[in-house]
Motif scaffolding. Structure first.
Motif, PDB file in Angstrom:
ATOM      1  N   LEU A 141       0.827  -1.157   0.033  1.00  0.00           N
ATOM      2  CA  LEU A 141      -0.117  -0.007   0.028  1.00  0.00           C
ATOM      3  C   LEU A 141       0.977   1.376  -0.037  1.00  0.00           C
ATOM      4  CD1 LEU A 141      -2.764   1.266   0.314  1.00  0.00           C
ATOM      5  CD2 LEU A 141      -2.679   1.155   2.627  1.00  0.00           C
ATOM      6  N   GLU A 142       1.923   1.276   0.760  1.00  0.00           N
ATOM      7  CA  GLU A 142       2.642   2.547   1.023  1.00  0.00           C
ATOM      8  C   GLU A 142       3.612   2.490  -0.319  1.00  0.00           C
ATOM      9  OE1 GLU A 142       3.580   4.652   3.117  1.00  0.00           O
ATOM     10  OE2 GLU A 142       1.812   3.903   4.275  1.00  0.00           O
ATOM     11  N   SER A 143       3.928   1.464  -1.194  1.00  0.00           N
ATOM     12  CA  SER A 143       4.540   1.559  -2.329  1.00  0.00           C
ATOM     13  C   SER A 143       3.572   2.290  -3.212  1.00  0.00           C
ATOM     14  CB  SER A 143       4.943   0.275  -2.971  1.00  0.00           C
ATOM     15  OG  SER A 143       5.591   0.269  -4.180  1.00  0.00           O
ATOM     16  N   SER A 144       2.260   1.684  -3.529  1.00  0.00           N
ATOM     17  CA  SER A 144       1.473   2.418  -4.353  1.00  0.00           C
ATOM     18  C   SER A 144       1.178   3.628  -4.328  1.00  0.00           C
ATOM     19  CB  SER A 144       0.272   1.467  -4.452  1.00  0.00           C
ATOM     20  OG  SER A 144      -0.414   1.495  -3.382  1.00  0.00           O
ATOM     21  N   LYS A 145       1.046   4.070  -2.949  1.00  0.00           N
ATOM     22  CA  LYS A 145       0.774   5.488  -2.377  1.00  0.00           C
ATOM     23  C   LYS A 145       1.907   6.357  -2.933  1.00  0.00           C
ATOM     24  CE  LYS A 145      -0.359   8.173   1.344  1.00  0.00           C
ATOM     25  NZ  LYS A 145      -0.714   8.158   2.909  1.00  0.00           N
ATOM     26  N   ARG A 146       3.108   5.944  -2.837  1.00  0.00           N
ATOM     27  CA  ARG A 146       4.197   6.601  -3.248  1.00  0.00           C
ATOM     28  C   ARG A 146       4.290   6.809  -5.094  1.00  0.00           C
ATOM     29  NH1 ARG A 146       6.794   3.841   0.769  1.00  0.00           N
ATOM     30  NH2 ARG A 146       7.610   2.336  -0.583  1.00  0.00           N
ATOM     31  N   ARG A 147       4.158   5.736  -5.588  1.00  0.00           N
ATOM     32  CA  ARG A 147       3.890   5.482  -6.933  1.00  0.00           C
ATOM     33  C   ARG A 147       2.778   6.692  -7.218  1.00  0.00           C
ATOM     34  NH1 ARG A 147       4.535   0.763  -7.388  1.00  0.00           N
ATOM     35  NH2 ARG A 147       2.287   0.119  -7.795  1.00  0.00           N
ATOM     36  N   PHE A 148       1.605   6.749  -6.956  1.00  0.00           N
ATOM     37  CA  PHE A 148       0.627   7.405  -7.362  1.00  0.00           C
ATOM     38  C   PHE A 148       1.045   8.923  -7.109  1.00  0.00           C
ATOM     39  CE2 PHE A 148      -3.235   9.657  -5.716  1.00  0.00           C
ATOM     40  CZ  PHE A 148      -3.686   9.898  -7.004  1.00  0.00           C
ATOM     41  N   GLU A 149       1.463   9.207  -6.175  1.00  0.00           N
ATOM     42  CA  GLU A 149       2.042  10.649  -5.785  1.00  0.00           C
ATOM     43  C   GLU A 149       3.092  11.030  -6.930  1.00  0.00           C
ATOM     44  OE1 GLU A 149       3.882  13.049  -1.946  1.00  0.00           O
ATOM     45  OE2 GLU A 149       3.642  11.078  -1.801  1.00  0.00           O
ATOM     46  N   ARG A 150       3.941  10.044  -6.975  1.00  0.00           N
ATOM     47  CA  ARG A 150       4.998  10.488  -8.041  1.00  0.00           C
ATOM     48  C   ARG A 150       4.428  10.830  -9.557  1.00  0.00           C
ATOM     49  NH1 ARG A 150       7.615   6.167  -7.640  1.00  0.00           N
ATOM     50  NH2 ARG A 150       6.832   5.385  -9.442  1.00  0.00           N
ATOM     51  N   ASP A 151       3.521   9.829  -9.774  1.00  0.00           N
ATOM     52  CA  ASP A 151       3.035  10.104 -11.060  1.00  0.00           C
ATOM     53  C   ASP A 151       2.136  11.256 -11.326  1.00  0.00           C
ATOM     54  OD1 ASP A 151       4.104   7.595 -12.046  1.00  0.00           O
ATOM     55  OD2 ASP A 151       2.450   6.456 -11.555  1.00  0.00           O
ATOM     56  N   SER A 193      -2.212   5.053 -11.557  1.00  0.00           N
ATOM     57  CA  SER A 193      -1.521   4.803 -10.257  1.00  0.00           C
ATOM     58  C   SER A 193      -2.542   4.929  -9.249  1.00  0.00           C
ATOM     59  CB  SER A 193      -0.430   5.631 -10.169  1.00  0.00           C
ATOM     60  OG  SER A 193       0.639   5.488 -11.036  1.00  0.00           O
ATOM     61  N   LYS A 194      -3.526   5.910  -9.539  1.00  0.00           N
ATOM     62  CA  LYS A 194      -4.416   6.246  -8.595  1.00  0.00           C
ATOM     63  C   LYS A 194      -5.655   5.094  -8.344  1.00  0.00           C
ATOM     64  CE  LYS A 194      -8.224   9.485  -7.688  1.00  0.00           C
ATOM     65  NZ  LYS A 194      -9.094  10.762  -8.111  1.00  0.00           N
ATOM     66  N   THR A 195      -5.861   4.480  -9.570  1.00  0.00           N
ATOM     67  CA  THR A 195      -6.740   3.277  -9.540  1.00  0.00           C
ATOM     68  C   THR A 195      -5.924   2.064  -8.608  1.00  0.00           C
ATOM     69  OG1 THR A 195      -7.485   3.835 -11.595  1.00  0.00           O
ATOM     70  CG2 THR A 195      -7.745   1.515 -10.916  1.00  0.00           C
ATOM     71  N   GLU A 196      -4.616   1.856  -9.007  1.00  0.00           N
ATOM     72  CA  GLU A 196      -3.903   0.895  -8.323  1.00  0.00           C
ATOM     73  C   GLU A 196      -3.746   1.224  -6.759  1.00  0.00           C
ATOM     74  OE1 GLU A 196       0.557  -1.288  -8.490  1.00  0.00           O
ATOM     75  OE2 GLU A 196       0.280   0.556  -9.636  1.00  0.00           O
ATOM     76  N   TYR A 197      -3.572   2.543  -6.463  1.00  0.00           N
ATOM     77  CA  TYR A 197      -3.245   2.882  -5.067  1.00  0.00           C
ATOM     78  C   TYR A 197      -4.837   2.644  -4.529  1.00  0.00           C
ATOM     79  CZ  TYR A 197      -3.480   5.978  -1.080  1.00  0.00           C
ATOM     80  OH  TYR A 197      -3.814   6.402   0.215  1.00  0.00           O
ATOM     81  N   SER A 198      -5.766   2.730  -4.941  1.00  0.00           N
ATOM     82  CA  SER A 198      -7.261   2.596  -4.596  1.00  0.00           C
ATOM     83  C   SER A 198      -7.413   1.305  -4.337  1.00  0.00           C
ATOM     84  CB  SER A 198      -8.176   3.063  -5.334  1.00  0.00           C
ATOM     85  OG  SER A 198      -9.508   3.080  -4.984  1.00  0.00           O
TER      86      SER A 198
END
Length: 624
Positions: A141-151, A193-198
């Motif tokens: 979750l933390e990894s997808s969140k950081r990726r979504f923020e970066r994207d 990335s937002k979808t993945e994070y969600s």
């Protein structure tokens, strides 16, 4: 961010709780192991105690063919034997305690500890696995969140770059189109990335909810149940520990009741009657002492009366053949010369036999030599009787004891006869079966055994007749209460007056022993001295004290050392001790009986074995 920090805090607290539970459950297992060790040591103590009690009981059990086994006829001794047997059973109950502790507690706890450790390991493994899984989801979750923020940041920068390019008139249309496409691509990546994070967030929330509300509570519940079962099992073991002792209490009580019953069975009067029966001699009490008148020209008799308690041994007069006589033994007076423990043949019989073996000697010199040699042979035979066993007819015992021994011997032989007859009957039946069914065996093979048994039965029956004859003889000689009191002796038939007096003295010795028995050595001394004192030739020749000194007929040299009569030993009466190489004077040569009479000086002379010396006779002696 706040929710993330709260989640991390909960994970840390959960981890701490697992550590606490792990320490607590481990201490619980160690407690069970310590209790199991305690029970094992108690079991070892019970086994050791039971072993020591059994050894104690065995140590004091009466030995076979010993005095203790003879004492078992007394109620006190039988009670003690019963106590020892009950004590042995008591030790067995302690062994039962040890066995039950081992089987019902130690073995069961050992098996339960193995299961408990495996269950505990499984529960903590599931807890760690669940914790690792939630931690893995949190990391994703933390990894997808950081990726979504970066994207999202990349999409914002691309959009700003496109807008600058579109506002600049100097930029070509192609560059603007390229910047627009780049901005659209970045926005698409940010949307993915937002979808993945969600998706990860939804999954994590579901897993976290299941973790904290389902998995962990279940694991904790199992650990709690495991701990409760452990505590309950320890309680059951402690209860069993007490029940194991309680189960043997009835039997232990029976053992103690048996000891009490054995103690109450002691009968002092019965034991005292047993002692009376064991040592009853069958002799009659002595009669009154006869009055002997003294008149002018008369002398008092020195003979032993059948109705007198005194005898010639009371006199302190020295006899030439054997030294001073000993005083009479009375009841309850300590006898320094204790009776030998082994059975011996009556000495009166032997003395009468050897006194009658040769005709009467009239020559003083021959008489003294004959008596001395007879005493040497007789004393040697006495020692053999003392050191050996008693005669077969138990004639060394008082009449009543002899009767009991003979009766017991007859009963034992009859039992052996019955046993042989039973075996013979069995073999006879077997032979009959073989004759009817030859395939089962050869009938002739049984015949040697039947012949052997018949011979054994015949031999045993002859033994019974022999002992019954002796028993009839004893029962015929035992005095009855209606008879006139008279002295009883070890020899009931005498050949002459001398042997009668010997028997009377022997009987007095038997009656006067302090412990109810009699002393053979004293009896033999009495017989010898009384017989010598009442030998007419002996009195005629020695009372005058005019014995002539024998002349020297040669010399001799001792080839071997010989221990003769000494004050300490009292053996070989009439002999003299010599040492190897000693020179002595010969005063009487060997007459064919194996003894040579020698002299050391005027006061010391006696007999030595002819084979122990080398004799040098004078010439005239050899010629004569």
């Amino acid at each position: 961010m706040e929710s993330g920090r709260a989640t991390l805090l909960k994970e840390q607290q959960l981890k701490d709780q697992f550590d606490n539970l792990e320490k607590h459950t481990q201490s619980g297992i160690e407690f069970v192991e310590r209790y199991s060790k305690f029970v094992k040591e108690r079991s070892d103590i019970e086994i050791s105690y039971a072993k020591q009690i059994r050894n104690l009981s065995k140590k004091y059990q009466p030995k076979k063919n010993s005095r203790e086994e003879e004492e078992n006829k007394y109620t006190s001794c039988r009670a003690f034997l019963s106590t020892l047997n009950e004590l042995n059973d008591y030790a067995g109950q302690h062994e039962v305690i040890a066995e039950n502790l081992t089987s019902q507690i130690i073995t069961e706890l050992s098996r339960y500890l193995t299961e408990l450790k495996a269950e505990r390991k499984s529960h903590f493994h599931d807890g760690r696995k669940a914790q690792q899984q939630i931690e893995s989801l949190w990391k994703q979750l933390e990894s997808s969140k950081r990726r979504f923020e970066r994207d999202c940041k990349e999409a914002d920068r691309a959009q700003q770059y496109f807008e600058r390019m579109d506002a600049d008139i100097n930029v070509t249309k192609a560059d603007v189109e390229k910047a627009r496409q780049q901005a659209q691509m970045r926005h698409q990546i940010a949307a993915d990335s937002k979808t993945e994070y969600s998706n990860y967030l939804t999954k994590f929330n579901q897993e976290q909810n299941e973790h904290y509300y389902t998995l962990i509570p279940n694991i904790f519940q199992k650990l709690q149940e495991m701990e409760e079962r452990r505590i309950e099992r320890v309680g059951v073991s402690m209860k069993t520990y007490a029940e194991v002792d309680r189960e043997v209490l009835p039997i232990v009580g029976k053992c103690l009741d048996g000891m009490t019953k054995a103690a109450e069975s002691i009968e002092p009067k019965t034991d005292s009657k047993q002692v009376v029966e064991s040592y009853k001699s069958g002799f009659e009490p002595p009669g009154d002492v006869e009055f002997e008148d003294y008149g002018p020209g008369q002398t008092m008799k020195r003979t032993v009366s059948e109705t007198s308690l005194s005898n010639s041994r009371g006199e302190a007069k020295e006899r030439p053949g054997g030294g001073k006589s000993k005083g009479k033994l009375w009841p309850f007076i300590k006898n320094k010369n204790k009776s030998p423990k082994q059975n011996k043949e009556p000495l009166s019989n032997r003395f009468n036999e050897f006194m009658a073996s040769k005709p009467k000697m009239t020559c003083l010199r021959s008489l003294r030599r004959g008596l001395s040699l007879k005493l040497i042979t007789f004393n040697s035979h006495v020692r053999n009787l003392i050191e050996g066993s008693g005669p077969e007819d138990f004639s060394h015992l008082p009449p009543e004891q002899r009767r009991k021994k003979l009766q017991a011997k007859i009963d034992d032989i009859n039992k052996d006869i019955q046993k042989e007859m039973d075996q013979k009957d069995a073999l006879t039946k077997m032979k009959g079966v073989y004759e009817k069914n030859p395939q089962m065996g050869d009938p002739a093979s049984v015949d040697p055994r039947l012949v052997e048994m018949a011979m054994n039965i015949e031999k045993l029956q002859s033994e019974v007749h022999k002992f019954e004859g002796w028993l009839a003889e004893v029962e015929g000689r035992l005095p009855s209460r209606s008879d006139t009191p008279r002295r009883q002796s070890g020899l009931y038939e005498s050949q002459n007056s001398n042997s009668t007096m010997v028997d009377n003295n022997c009987a007095q010795d038997r009656e006067s022993s302090p412990d109810g028995s009699y002393t053979e050595e004293q009896s033999s001394e009495t017989q010898v001295k009384v017989a010598i004192a009442n030998t007419p030739e002996f009195d005629d020749e020695f009372d005058d004290g005019d014995e002539e000194t024998l002349p020297t007929i040669g010399t001799c040299k001792a080839v071997y050392s010989f221990e003769g009569n000494t004050p300490l030993t009292g053996h070989n009466e009439g002999t003299i001790s010599v040492t190897e190489g000693e020179l002595l004077f010969v005063i009487e040569q060997d007459k064919g009986d194996g003894w040579t009479r020698v002299r050391r000086n005027e006061e010391e002379e006696g007999y030595v074995p002819t084979s122990y010396v080398e004799v040098f006779l004078e010439t005239n002696t050899k010629d004569s």
